[in-house]
Scaffold this active site. Structure first.
Site, PDB file in Angstrom:
ATOM      1  N   GLY A 199       0.865  -1.114  -0.004  1.00 24.48           N
ATOM      2  CA  GLY A 199       0.096  -0.066  -0.082  1.00 24.48           C
ATOM      3  C   GLY A 199       0.912   1.236   0.048  1.00 24.48           C
ATOM      4  O   GLY A 199       2.016   1.268  -0.325  1.00 24.48           O
ATOM      5  N   SER A 200       0.283   2.219   0.673  1.00 27.29           N
ATOM      6  CA  SER A 200       0.866   3.564   0.317  1.00 27.29           C
ATOM      7  C   SER A 200       2.123   3.702   1.471  1.00 27.29           C
ATOM      8  O   SER A 200       1.890   3.107   2.530  1.00 27.29           O
ATOM      9  CB  SER A 200      -0.366   4.761   0.562  1.00 27.29           C
ATOM     10  OG  SER A 200      -0.540   4.431   1.977  1.00 27.29           O
ATOM     11  N   PRO A 201       2.987   4.564   1.292  1.00 26.39           N
ATOM     12  CA  PRO A 201       4.262   4.731   2.288  1.00 26.39           C
ATOM     13  C   PRO A 201       3.605   5.302   3.687  1.00 26.39           C
ATOM     14  O   PRO A 201       4.123   4.900   4.572  1.00 26.39           O
ATOM     15  CB  PRO A 201       5.093   5.891   1.596  1.00 26.39           C
ATOM     16  CG  PRO A 201       4.984   5.572   0.184  1.00 26.39           C
ATOM     17  CD  PRO A 201       3.423   5.172  -0.111  1.00 26.39           C
ATOM     18  N   VAL A 203       0.756   4.762   5.285  1.00 27.33           N
ATOM     19  CA  VAL A 203       0.216   3.413   5.894  1.00 27.33           C
ATOM     20  C   VAL A 203       1.237   2.579   6.150  1.00 27.33           C
ATOM     21  O   VAL A 203       1.195   2.026   7.247  1.00 27.33           O
ATOM     22  CB  VAL A 203      -0.910   2.814   5.284  1.00 27.33           C
ATOM     23  CG1 VAL A 203      -1.807   1.974   5.984  1.00 27.33           C
ATOM     24  CG2 VAL A 203      -2.145   4.028   4.848  1.00 27.33           C
ATOM     25  N   GLY A 204       2.221   2.465   5.228  1.00 29.56           N
ATOM     26  CA  GLY A 204       3.327   1.455   5.574  1.00 29.56           C
ATOM     27  C   GLY A 204       4.101   1.769   6.847  1.00 29.56           C
ATOM     28  O   GLY A 204       4.582   1.286   7.616  1.00 29.56           O
ATOM     29  N   GLU A 221       5.493  -3.283   0.776  1.00 28.49           N
ATOM     30  CA  GLU A 221       5.580  -3.056  -0.530  1.00 28.49           C
ATOM     31  C   GLU A 221       4.827  -1.785  -0.788  1.00 28.49           C
ATOM     32  O   GLU A 221       3.737  -1.719  -0.689  1.00 28.49           O
ATOM     33  CB  GLU A 221       4.740  -4.269  -1.271  1.00 28.49           C
ATOM     34  CG  GLU A 221       5.506  -5.622  -1.199  1.00 28.49           C
ATOM     35  CD  GLU A 221       6.831  -5.946  -1.757  1.00 28.49           C
ATOM     36  OE1 GLU A 221       7.341  -4.939  -2.719  1.00 28.49           O
ATOM     37  OE2 GLU A 221       7.052  -6.845  -2.018  1.00 28.49           O
ATOM     38  N   CYS A 255       1.673   0.860  -9.018  1.00 28.51           N
ATOM     39  CA  CYS A 255       2.684   1.312  -8.139  1.00 28.51           C
ATOM     40  C   CYS A 255       3.948   1.579  -8.739  1.00 28.51           C
ATOM     41  O   CYS A 255       4.882   2.538  -8.442  1.00 28.51           O
ATOM     42  CB  CYS A 255       2.851   0.313  -6.866  1.00 28.51           C
ATOM     43  SG  CYS A 255       3.539  -1.451  -7.600  1.00 28.51           S
TER      44      CYS A 255
HETATM   45  P1  NAD Z   1      -3.573   2.260   1.103  1.00 27.51           P
HETATM   46  O1  NAD Z   1      -2.084   2.490   2.151  1.00 27.51           O
HETATM   47  O2  NAD Z   1      -4.438   3.384   1.370  1.00 27.51           O
HETATM   48  O3  NAD Z   1      -4.599   1.006   1.804  1.00 27.51           O
HETATM   49  C1  NAD Z   1      -3.601  -0.422   1.663  1.00 27.51           C
HETATM   50  C2  NAD Z   1      -4.172  -1.087   2.873  1.00 27.51           C
HETATM   51  O4  NAD Z   1      -4.278  -0.518   3.969  1.00 27.51           O
HETATM   52  C3  NAD Z   1      -5.850  -1.388   2.430  1.00 27.51           C
HETATM   53  O5  NAD Z   1      -6.262  -2.693   2.748  1.00 27.51           O
HETATM   54  C4  NAD Z   1      -6.408  -0.402   3.614  1.00 27.51           C
HETATM   55  O6  NAD Z   1      -7.633  -1.046   4.263  1.00 27.51           O
HETATM   56  C5  NAD Z   1      -5.208  -0.462   4.723  1.00 27.51           C
HETATM   57  N1  NAD Z   1      -5.488   0.698   5.263  1.00 27.51           N
HETATM   58  C6  NAD Z   1      -5.464   2.051   4.890  1.00 27.51           C
HETATM   59  N2  NAD Z   1      -5.255   2.776   6.131  1.00 27.51           N
HETATM   60  C7  NAD Z   1      -4.883   2.084   7.003  1.00 27.51           C
HETATM   61  C8  NAD Z   1      -4.504   2.433   8.577  1.00 27.51           C
HETATM   62  N3  NAD Z   1      -4.607   3.785   8.907  1.00 27.51           N
HETATM   63  N4  NAD Z   1      -4.202   1.666   9.137  1.00 27.51           N
HETATM   64  C9  NAD Z   1      -3.903   0.395   8.967  1.00 27.51           C
HETATM   65  N5  NAD Z   1      -4.306  -0.033   7.436  1.00 27.51           N
HETATM   66  C10 NAD Z   1      -4.922   0.930   6.756  1.00 27.51           C
HETATM   67  O7  NAD Z   1      -3.178   2.140  -0.349  1.00 27.51           O
HETATM   68  P2  NAD Z   1      -4.058   2.090  -1.324  1.00 27.51           P
HETATM   69  O8  NAD Z   1      -4.882   3.161  -1.851  1.00 27.51           O
HETATM   70  O9  NAD Z   1      -5.108   0.780  -1.353  1.00 27.51           O
HETATM   71  O10 NAD Z   1      -3.013   1.584  -2.653  1.00 27.51           O
HETATM   72  C11 NAD Z   1      -2.396   2.666  -3.346  1.00 27.51           C
HETATM   73  C12 NAD Z   1      -1.030   2.804  -2.824  1.00 27.51           C
HETATM   74  O11 NAD Z   1      -0.326   1.444  -2.821  1.00 27.51           O
HETATM   75  C13 NAD Z   1      -0.072   3.455  -3.830  1.00 27.51           C
HETATM   76  O12 NAD Z   1       1.093   4.245  -2.908  1.00 27.51           O
HETATM   77  C14 NAD Z   1       0.771   2.482  -4.425  1.00 27.51           C
HETATM   78  O13 NAD Z   1       1.968   2.762  -5.018  1.00 27.51           O
HETATM   79  C15 NAD Z   1       0.866   1.381  -3.528  1.00 27.51           C
HETATM   80  N6  NAD Z   1       1.279  -0.042  -3.671  1.00 27.51           N
HETATM   81  C16 NAD Z   1       2.321  -0.614  -4.074  1.00 27.51           C
HETATM   82  C17 NAD Z   1       2.603  -1.861  -4.582  1.00 27.51           C
HETATM   83  C18 NAD Z   1       3.673  -2.492  -4.461  1.00 27.51           C
HETATM   84  O14 NAD Z   1       3.839  -3.723  -4.715  1.00 27.51           O
HETATM   85  N7  NAD Z   1       4.799  -1.896  -3.911  1.00 27.51           N
HETATM   86  C19 NAD Z   1       1.476  -2.464  -5.074  1.00 27.51           C
HETATM   87  C20 NAD Z   1       0.373  -1.831  -5.360  1.00 27.51           C
HETATM   88  C21 NAD Z   1      -0.086  -0.477  -4.734  1.00 27.51           C
END
Ligand code: NAD
Length: 475
Positions: A199-201, A203-204, A221, A255
């Site tokens: 997901g996003s940096p 939330v990471g 990731e 991503c």
């Molecule tokens: P996101 O970080 O908003 O959400 C990802 C997951 O985290 C979802 O399941 C969501 O429910 C959960 N989440 C959201 N907020 C949270 C919180 N505060 N606490 C705990 N969990 C939480 O990301 P997104 O909008 O779903 O995806 C887009 C991002 O993901 C982009 O930055 C993209 O570059 C990245 N991405 C990376 C890869 C990779 O393999 N490196 C692949 C796909 C997407």
């Protein structure tokens, strides 16, 4: 059906119960044979195949993902990962003998690949199936029990995923919990042995903070701004077509999508024209009605892209290609921006949509400096026929992965590690790299005959001091 499906956003008690069941099963799972794990992977793929049409309908409803792209970028990717893992799993699981070195004469040493235990996999929405199942395949191969949390933004697909998992696995082996931030926040408070987050940096960082409380290992990731750099040896038309495809697939919601492009100033206008033609060739006709061109996941996300474009234009950017968008309908027309100000917001955040800034440069050192002044990207794309330029850029710019004379496609490899660095992630997935993330490499030492170490224990008589001195010189 092996298990019942949990309601969306289940109660804390339900989630804790599932976690306990996974934890209790984890030692048994850790001792499972390669044959058992392969059987599970086969059953998973069989069920995915049976639900192929349901997956396609769900992704169409979620964000109008074309059925052909579900086949190519979700189902095929999962199939190829399972095939790859099955072929090599026995070898990866085998204990590996390692040398003890002279100091450990009379002993044997080896490394056992052992499952970490209970794994949490949190996935995003942009590839709502493969980003759940690819890490799941690695976790099953490693012998972990798993709790999956798909994205709430692709709720229809998450529902089908929950049904697939429920049909294949008992709840103490793999379970799906659907829900949003509140659900994920509770899951992060449970003492998992590994957290695999995509997901996003932003939330990471939350995931990493949560993992530090247990503590447990993480794979992150993440995303970021992946630059494309062309030099004047890159063939214009072919390069433009590859970039246009990589940028507009999934409507730019990848991503590793090309985020912004550096072009030699002398090529700028010809390149923009070639890019524009390539985009029109890939997606002809009225775009809003073209079933091959995907929607943006939510109206707010579409609005963010329109705001980024408007902000860039207000700071002097020129729209070299564009058209009417409709945020309410989640439709954003492919857009090429040139003459960008470095102050434009689009140069500060990940675009994650079909808007592409093109920046003209005079000297490659400017490009290196500009990319290196931002966080390390997930991917770096270089288009050049000159090895010297390719190597110079690979040496000077760090990135999670890199592709030369193509974009995005490197993600499909099961051999290459896929992961970021710094802001773009920690750890790598795919093939053996994914298996390793869920595996603890346990070093084992066995004393077989009385070794030299016993001689070197205190009390340190003068002769022992001499032996230590000699050893230090000779070893
Ligand atoms: P996101 O970080 O908003 O959400 C990802 C997951 O985290 C979802 O399941 C969501 O429910 C959960 N989440 C959201 N907020 C949270 C919180 N505060 N606490 C705990 N969990 C939480 O990301 P997104 O909008 O779903 O995806 C887009 C991002 O993901 C982009 O930055 C993209 O570059 C990245 N991405 C990376 C890869 C990779 O393999 N490196 C692949 C796909 C997407």
């Amino acid at each position: 059906m092996s298990q019942t499906i949990l309601p969306v956003s289940p109660s804390v008690e339900l989630m804790n119960g599932i976690f306990d069941a996974l934890q209790q099963q984890s030692s048994k799972q850790r001792m499972s044979s390669a044959r058992d794990r392969i059987r599970r992977l086969d059953a998973l793929y069989k069920e995915i195949w049976c639900r192929r049409d349901d997956l396609k309908s769900a992704m169409w409803e979620d964000f109008r993902k074309p059925g052909q792209e579900v086949d190519l970028t979700e189902i095929f990717v999962v199939k190829s990962e399972i095939k790859f893992v099955k072929k090599r799993l026995r070898k990866w699981m085998k204990p590996r003998r390692v040398s003890g070195g002279l100091a450990l004469l009379g002993s044997a040493s080896w490394v056992r690949s052992e499952a970490k235990g209970v794994a949490l996999i949190i996935a995003p929405w942009n590839y709502p199936m493969q980003l759940v199942f690819r890490p799941l395949i690695a976790a099953i191969a490693a012998g972990c029990t798993v709790l999956l949390k798909p994205s709430e933004l692709t709720g229809k697909t998450a529902g089908v995923i929950a049904e697939i998992v429920a049909a294949v696995f008992p709840e103490n082996e793999v379970s799906v919990v659907q829900g949003g931030v509140e659900t994920a926040t509770h899951l992060l408070s449970l003492p998992f042995n590994h957290m695999y987050f995509t997901g996003s940096p932003e939330v990471g960082k939350i995931v990493m903070r949560a993992a530090a409380q247990h503590p447990c290992s993480v794979t992150l990731e993440l995303g970021g701004k992946s630059p494309v750099i062309l030099d004047d040896s890159a063939p214009l038309k072919a390069t433009a077509k590859k970039i246009a495809w990589a940028k507009l697939a999934n409507a730019g919601q990848i991503c590793v999508a090309p985020d912004y492009i550096f072009v030699p100033r002398s090529m700028e206008s010809d390149f923009v024209e070639a890019l524009k033609s390539a985009m029109m060739e890939l997606y002809p006709g009225v775009l809003a009605e073209n079933p091959d061109y995907q929607r943006i996941i939510k109206g707010e996300h579409a609005q963010r892209l329109l705001d980024l474009t408007e902000d860039a234009v207000s700071k002097g950017a020129k729209v070299s290609y564009g058209g009417a968008s409709d945020a309410e309908d989640c439709f954003v027309h492919p857009t090429i921006l040139s003459d960008l100000s470095p102050e434009a917001q689009i140069m500060q955040e990940e675009v994650f949509g079909p808007v592409l800034p093109v920046i003209a440069y005079d000297d490659i050192q400017e490009v290196i400096h500009s990319v290196n002044s931002r966080p390390v990207p997930l991917a770096l794309y270089i288009y050049s026929k000159r090895n010297r330029v390719v190597n110079q850029l690979l040496d000077a710019i760090q990135s999670g992965g890199a592709s030369i004379n193509n974009s995005v496609i490197h993600v499909s490899s099961n051999h290459l590690p896929f992961g970021g660095l710094g802001n773009s992630g920690i750890g790598s997935g795919h093939g053996q790299h994914g298996f390793n993330e869920f595996t603890h490499m346990r070093g084992v030492y066995e004393q077989r005959v009385r070794g030299a170490v016993a001689l070197l224990m205190p009390p340190y008589r003068p002769w022992k001091t001499k032996v230590i001195d000699r050893l230090l010189r000779w070893l």
